[in-house]
Design a protein around this motif. Structure first.
Motif, PDB file in Angstrom:
ATOM      1  N   ARG A 108      -5.874 -18.068   2.462  1.00  0.00           N
ATOM      2  CA  ARG A 108      -5.576 -16.772   1.960  1.00  0.00           C
ATOM      3  C   ARG A 108      -4.457 -15.908   2.780  1.00  0.00           C
ATOM      4  O   ARG A 108      -3.978 -14.969   1.956  1.00  0.00           O
ATOM      5  CB  ARG A 108      -6.652 -15.917   2.240  1.00  0.00           C
ATOM      6  CG  ARG A 108      -7.926 -16.360   0.983  1.00  0.00           C
ATOM      7  CD  ARG A 108      -9.036 -15.589   1.367  1.00  0.00           C
ATOM      8  NE  ARG A 108     -10.291 -16.044   0.361  1.00  0.00           N
ATOM      9  CZ  ARG A 108     -11.641 -15.649   0.396  1.00  0.00           C
ATOM     10  NH1 ARG A 108     -12.073 -14.999   1.379  1.00  0.00           N
ATOM     11  NH2 ARG A 108     -12.585 -16.202  -0.249  1.00  0.00           N
ATOM     12  N   LEU A 109      -4.071 -16.637   3.770  1.00  0.00           N
ATOM     13  CA  LEU A 109      -2.776 -15.994   4.325  1.00  0.00           C
ATOM     14  C   LEU A 109      -1.547 -16.590   3.616  1.00  0.00           C
ATOM     15  O   LEU A 109      -1.600 -17.826   3.226  1.00  0.00           O
ATOM     16  CB  LEU A 109      -2.793 -16.399   5.852  1.00  0.00           C
ATOM     17  CG  LEU A 109      -4.015 -15.782   6.543  1.00  0.00           C
ATOM     18  CD1 LEU A 109      -3.905 -16.324   8.308  1.00  0.00           C
ATOM     19  CD2 LEU A 109      -4.234 -14.306   6.699  1.00  0.00           C
ATOM     20  N   ASN A 110      -0.603 -15.619   3.757  1.00  0.00           N
ATOM     21  CA  ASN A 110       0.658 -16.130   2.571  1.00  0.00           C
ATOM     22  C   ASN A 110       1.869 -15.279   3.332  1.00  0.00           C
ATOM     23  O   ASN A 110       1.613 -14.799   4.582  1.00  0.00           O
ATOM     24  CB  ASN A 110       0.471 -16.031   1.390  1.00  0.00           C
ATOM     25  CG  ASN A 110       0.025 -14.278   1.164  1.00  0.00           C
ATOM     26  OD1 ASN A 110       0.433 -13.559   1.857  1.00  0.00           O
ATOM     27  ND2 ASN A 110      -0.556 -14.248   0.014  1.00  0.00           N
ATOM     28  N   ALA A 111       3.074 -15.407   2.560  1.00  0.00           N
ATOM     29  CA  ALA A 111       4.111 -14.648   2.944  1.00  0.00           C
ATOM     30  C   ALA A 111       3.926 -13.175   3.050  1.00  0.00           C
ATOM     31  O   ALA A 111       4.600 -12.683   4.070  1.00  0.00           O
ATOM     32  CB  ALA A 111       5.127 -15.045   1.971  1.00  0.00           C
ATOM     33  N   TRP A 112       3.028 -12.660   2.624  1.00  0.00           N
ATOM     34  CA  TRP A 112       2.882 -11.157   2.746  1.00  0.00           C
ATOM     35  C   TRP A 112       2.449 -10.857   4.178  1.00  0.00           C
ATOM     36  O   TRP A 112       2.698  -9.867   4.780  1.00  0.00           O
ATOM     37  CB  TRP A 112       1.945 -10.730   1.825  1.00  0.00           C
ATOM     38  CG  TRP A 112       2.378 -10.609   0.272  1.00  0.00           C
ATOM     39  CD1 TRP A 112       1.459 -11.280  -0.736  1.00  0.00           C
ATOM     40  CD2 TRP A 112       3.397 -10.199  -0.329  1.00  0.00           C
ATOM     41  NE1 TRP A 112       2.509 -11.096  -1.999  1.00  0.00           N
ATOM     42  CE2 TRP A 112       3.712 -10.271  -1.709  1.00  0.00           C
ATOM     43  CE3 TRP A 112       4.550  -9.281   0.385  1.00  0.00           C
ATOM     44  CZ2 TRP A 112       4.416  -9.686  -2.474  1.00  0.00           C
ATOM     45  CZ3 TRP A 112       5.347  -8.731  -0.293  1.00  0.00           C
ATOM     46  CH2 TRP A 112       5.699  -9.025  -1.703  1.00  0.00           C
ATOM     47  N   THR A 113       1.593 -11.713   4.893  1.00  0.00           N
ATOM     48  CA  THR A 113       1.304 -11.624   6.218  1.00  0.00           C
ATOM     49  C   THR A 113       2.463 -11.765   7.131  1.00  0.00           C
ATOM     50  O   THR A 113       2.420 -10.867   7.866  1.00  0.00           O
ATOM     51  CB  THR A 113       0.292 -12.664   6.491  1.00  0.00           C
ATOM     52  OG1 THR A 113      -0.645 -12.871   5.441  1.00  0.00           O
ATOM     53  CG2 THR A 113      -0.562 -12.638   7.718  1.00  0.00           C
ATOM     54  N   ALA A 165     -10.843 -11.080   1.825  1.00  0.00           N
ATOM     55  CA  ALA A 165     -10.454 -10.639   0.749  1.00  0.00           C
ATOM     56  C   ALA A 165     -11.556  -9.441   0.466  1.00  0.00           C
ATOM     57  O   ALA A 165     -11.792  -9.457  -0.708  1.00  0.00           O
ATOM     58  CB  ALA A 165     -10.802 -11.831  -0.467  1.00  0.00           C
ATOM     59  N   ARG A 166     -11.596  -8.610   1.181  1.00  0.00           N
ATOM     60  CA  ARG A 166     -12.583  -7.459   1.163  1.00  0.00           C
ATOM     61  C   ARG A 166     -11.858  -6.450   1.415  1.00  0.00           C
ATOM     62  O   ARG A 166     -12.264  -5.557   2.304  1.00  0.00           O
ATOM     63  CB  ARG A 166     -13.693  -7.611   2.123  1.00  0.00           C
ATOM     64  CG  ARG A 166     -14.594  -8.735   1.807  1.00  0.00           C
ATOM     65  CD  ARG A 166     -15.233  -8.660   0.727  1.00  0.00           C
ATOM     66  NE  ARG A 166     -16.159 -10.078   0.469  1.00  0.00           N
ATOM     67  CZ  ARG A 166     -17.404 -10.017   0.982  1.00  0.00           C
ATOM     68  NH1 ARG A 166     -17.869  -9.229   1.510  1.00  0.00           N
ATOM     69  NH2 ARG A 166     -18.374 -11.049   0.433  1.00  0.00           N
ATOM     70  N   PRO A 167     -10.747  -5.708   0.565  1.00  0.00           N
ATOM     71  CA  PRO A 167     -10.252  -4.523   0.676  1.00  0.00           C
ATOM     72  C   PRO A 167     -11.104  -3.390   0.396  1.00  0.00           C
ATOM     73  O   PRO A 167     -11.287  -2.052   0.961  1.00  0.00           O
ATOM     74  CB  PRO A 167      -8.757  -4.501  -0.158  1.00  0.00           C
ATOM     75  CG  PRO A 167      -9.205  -5.701  -1.072  1.00  0.00           C
ATOM     76  CD  PRO A 167     -10.012  -6.512  -0.505  1.00  0.00           C
ATOM     77  N   TRP A 168     -12.077  -3.640  -0.611  1.00  0.00           N
ATOM     78  CA  TRP A 168     -12.971  -2.665  -1.146  1.00  0.00           C
ATOM     79  C   TRP A 168     -13.969  -2.336  -0.026  1.00  0.00           C
ATOM     80  O   TRP A 168     -14.195  -1.204   0.259  1.00  0.00           O
ATOM     81  CB  TRP A 168     -13.639  -3.042  -2.334  1.00  0.00           C
ATOM     82  CG  TRP A 168     -12.895  -2.725  -3.504  1.00  0.00           C
ATOM     83  CD1 TRP A 168     -12.187  -3.766  -4.174  1.00  0.00           C
ATOM     84  CD2 TRP A 168     -12.530  -1.721  -4.267  1.00  0.00           C
ATOM     85  NE1 TRP A 168     -11.654  -3.320  -5.402  1.00  0.00           N
ATOM     86  CE2 TRP A 168     -11.855  -2.051  -5.386  1.00  0.00           C
ATOM     87  CE3 TRP A 168     -13.027  -0.210  -4.171  1.00  0.00           C
ATOM     88  CZ2 TRP A 168     -11.153  -0.871  -6.404  1.00  0.00           C
ATOM     89  CZ3 TRP A 168     -12.585   0.593  -5.006  1.00  0.00           C
ATOM     90  CH2 TRP A 168     -11.848   0.332  -6.044  1.00  0.00           C
ATOM     91  N   ALA A 169     -14.349  -3.480   0.919  1.00  0.00           N
ATOM     92  CA  ALA A 169     -15.262  -2.949   1.831  1.00  0.00           C
ATOM     93  C   ALA A 169     -14.443  -1.966   2.989  1.00  0.00           C
ATOM     94  O   ALA A 169     -15.230  -1.154   3.544  1.00  0.00           O
ATOM     95  CB  ALA A 169     -15.634  -4.404   2.568  1.00  0.00           C
ATOM     96  N   LEU A 469      -4.175  -6.353  -1.036  1.00  0.00           N
ATOM     97  CA  LEU A 469      -3.761  -5.837  -2.218  1.00  0.00           C
ATOM     98  C   LEU A 469      -2.524  -6.361  -2.892  1.00  0.00           C
ATOM     99  O   LEU A 469      -2.081  -6.006  -4.101  1.00  0.00           O
ATOM    100  CB  LEU A 469      -4.111  -4.336  -2.263  1.00  0.00           C
ATOM    101  CG  LEU A 469      -5.527  -3.772  -1.901  1.00  0.00           C
ATOM    102  CD1 LEU A 469      -5.014  -2.450  -1.701  1.00  0.00           C
ATOM    103  CD2 LEU A 469      -6.602  -4.105  -3.047  1.00  0.00           C
ATOM    104  N   ALA A 470      -1.883  -7.263  -2.094  1.00  0.00           N
ATOM    105  CA  ALA A 470      -0.349  -7.506  -2.550  1.00  0.00           C
ATOM    106  C   ALA A 470      -0.675  -8.599  -3.926  1.00  0.00           C
ATOM    107  O   ALA A 470      -1.503  -9.237  -3.955  1.00  0.00           O
ATOM    108  CB  ALA A 470       0.107  -8.190  -1.594  1.00  0.00           C
TER     109      ALA A 470
END
Length: 669
Positions: A108-113, A165-169, A469-470
């Protein structure tokens, strides 16, 4: 391993818990001694919980967020050096280390990181460059160390939020903790009258302010203004949670979130912070605008309720009082002390920037430079503030234009990522949360116009949600074009709104000249006893403001302002010409001399001119004209932006409708 919270530990975890718990117990005995059994037991439990939480990334994420939002480390400082923040960092490091071993989470880590880490590194680099020429290298190195630690904390939370993947948390935890602490302040005020702090989580601050209606509560913080800045970030997040609960038809969740919003609004009110009132209103307005059309319609429908809040005692009257004091330029003796101190600190920061415009005096050097600038600015206070009370002026003073550029690029970069998500997926179920994070960042930034960079880690929690959220990477070309189009629309709208506001000010203001003259009171001659007492007018802070009121002629437009810190009386007159302004001032000074002799007699005080008269061209605006110009500018920008966006959207839909079907294009080719 997954992002979910696992409950049952396996045998390897039990062994690790025993090992870490024993090590923590031994460390507690060494640090606190055997006569502190409570800390020894807490260390044992903490070591076990550390291992348990580190194996569960979501649990670790929630724990780190809750610890930071509640300022647990700061609250427990009153009981000794409890390493709460260090334990939180250790939990984050271990949790990230374990999570990186899971291919699913690591994927789940990608260029946005990398991009977010690069934005943080850019700002940190500007601070390093500013520290090279610091006037106090030791202080600047200490400041860089604190900034680096805060950025490591941000990266840990960012990685956990993205891998789980828990921004809502994160949003739920922030809102829940802020609401709970706000409830404590309400209970403390309504039941105990501010006499209990609930162990330091409901602090009645010593902050002053005119027209306050309640004690000023800072929650777990010693300053109500910084607590209000935290609540400002929580309010749009709570609004996003309410929208999500309503769409899910979850009545229990709706009731819980409504209660949380009420608690947040009560907490904001109990801060009695005017900056919090303004920034919270702006944050909610931004959330409505950034959300989809259905939410914006609810925002328009709620405008009457928002306007009604200005009639609540302690809100509208305090805002009006602040605007009048700032716009009318009253003397120091009549300005709210809480405003006066901030104005003086901001003037000092501006003067520091003027002397070192590019790289500043060095990170963290503002408190040490106050003594060199407090006596040189226009606004004087007896006890200057040790901070600039404006994050942007503080950055300019300590790291110059270079540092402010780095901060702007960092914050703007995080906002750009969120806007790209809105453009790429305008109908996403997460759009309300994306809009809430945008609103929280902007609300915090607006509030920071009156506050310095403190409690950054709470702001970092909101920034850490951005990569989770990106939009998907790589970003489609159509999304980039759409972002550029929307950015151009709103930049044009802001330019048009600014032009409307400027035109309104230019049309409503009156041009003229302002003449000012500094004077002071000196003992009259011949000396008639008590000479030293009469000469020392600055130690009696009430004397000069009282004399300013006595000497001013009520029939004259000339103002007499008292500066008891420097011992000065400033006569100010305005006129259509320089000659008229000068004559008005000289006439008022002569009347003041006569009134002084009538009140005190010729053997007490006389007016002494200090320096020469200063005459400058000016353009005066009343409070009403300034507020009208600001309102016209905001409305003009908003209406223009929404209109242009609607026209552009309609044109794109028409082009799509007029394009030939895909099968027809294929047959033609």
């Amino acid at each position: 391993m997954t992002g979910s919270v696992r409950i049952t530990p396996h045998s390897g975890e039990l062994a690790a818990m025993a090992l870490v718990g024993g090590a923590a117990t031994l460390a507690a005995v060494v640090m606190f001694g055997s006569r502190s059994p409570l800390f020894v037991v807490a260390a044992l439990v903490g070591g076990v919980v550390l291992v348990f939480g580190a194996r569960r990334p979501t649990l670790a994420l929630v724990a780190m967020v809750a610890i930071e939002v509640s300022n647990l480390s700061g609250v427990l400082e009153q009981y000794g050096k409890v390493p709460v923040f260090q334990a939180s960092m250790a939990l984050g490091l271990l949790a990230v280390g374990f999570a990186l071993r899971d291919p699913e989470l690591r994927a789940r880590l990608n260029a946005w990181t990398v991009i977010c880490a690069g934005l943080l590194a850019l700002f940190l680099a500007t601070q390093v460059v500013a520290a090279l020429g610091s006037t106090d290298p030791a202080v600047s190195l200490s400041s860089l160390r604190r900034t680096g630690i805060d950025f490591v904390f941000l990266l840990l939370v960012l990685l956990l939020a993205q891998m789980t993947a828990r921004p809502w948390a994160v949003a739920i935890t922030i809102v829940a903790v802020l609401a709970l602490l706000s409830v404590l302040t309400v209970i403390d005020y309504a039941v105990f009258g501010g006499s209990t702090s609930f162990g330091g989580f409901s602090i009645v601050t010593t902050s002053s302010g005119e027209l306050v209606t309640t004690p000023r509560y800072g929650g777990p913080l010693p300053d109500s203004n910084f607590w209000g800045r935290h609540l400002t970030m929580g309010l749009p997040l709570a609004a996003a949670l309410l929208t999500r609960s309503l769409r899910a038809s979850n009545k229990t969740a709706v009731a819980a979130v409504v209660l949380a919003i009420v608690a947040l609004l009560a907490g904001i009110y109990l801060t009695q912070s005017r900056g919090t009132f303004v920034s919270a209103g702006i944050a909610i307005a931004v959330w409505f605008i950034a959300s989809e059309g259905s939410v914006r319609r609810w925002g328009l429908a709620s405008l009457p309720a928002v306007l009604a809040l200005f009639f609540v005692p302690g809100v509208g009257d305090r805002l009006q009082d602040m605007i009048q004091q700032l716009s009318q330029g009253e003397g120091n003796g009549h300005v709210d002390p809480s405003l006066l101190g901030r104005l003086a600190a901001q003037e000092q920061a501006a003067m520091m920037w003027a002397e070192r415009p590019y790289f500043g005096f060095g990170p963290g050097t503002f408190p040490g430079e106050v003594i060199n600038f407090a006596g040189r600015v226009a606004t004087a206070v007896r006890q200057p503030n040790a901070e600039a009370h404006n994050i942007y002026l503080s950055l300019l003073a300590e790291s110059g234009v270079f540092g402010l550029f780095g901060w702007t690029i960092m914050v703007a970069g995080f906002l750009t990522i969120l806007v790209l998500r809105i453009v790429a997926q305008p109908r996403s179920a997460d759009r309300v949360l994306v809009a809430a994070v945008v609103a929280a960042i902007l609300g915090w930034s607006v509030s920071s116009a009156g506050l310095h960079l403190a409690y950054f880690r709470t702001f970092a929690l909101v920034l850490a949600m951005v990569p989770a959220l990106a939009p998907r990477w790589p970003v489609p070309t159509a999304t980039i074009r759409g972002f550029g189009r929307r950015a151009g629309i709103w930049l044009l709208a802001i330019a048009i709104g600014g032009t409307i506001g400027w035109a309104s000010l230019a049309a409503s203001g009156s041009s003229g000249f302002r003449a000012s003259q500094h004077m002071t009171l000196v003992p009259a001659r011949p000396i008639n006893g008590w000479y030293a007492y009469a000469l020392d007018i600055r130690s009696r802070i009430e004397l000069l403001p009282t004399m300013a009121r006595v000497l001013r002629d009520p029939q004259s437009p000339v103002t007499v302002e008292a500066d008891p810190v420097r011992g000065l009386l400033t006569f100010t007159a305005t006129g259509d010409s320089a000659t008229q302004a000068r004559d008005e001032l000289q006439r008022a000074a002569a009347v003041a001399g006569n009134r002084l002799s009538q009140v005190n007699g010729y053997d007490q005080y006389m007016l002494q001119v200090i320096g020469s008269m200063d005459i400058t061209p000016t353009r005066d605006h009343t409070t009403t004209t300034v507020l009208t110009a600001v309102a016209l500018a905001a409305m003009g920008a908003l209406v223009t932006g929404l209109t242009l966006a609607a026209v552009a959207g309609r044109r794109r839909r028409d082009e799509a409708d007029s394009a030939p079907p895909l099968l027809d294009r294929i047959s033609v080719e």
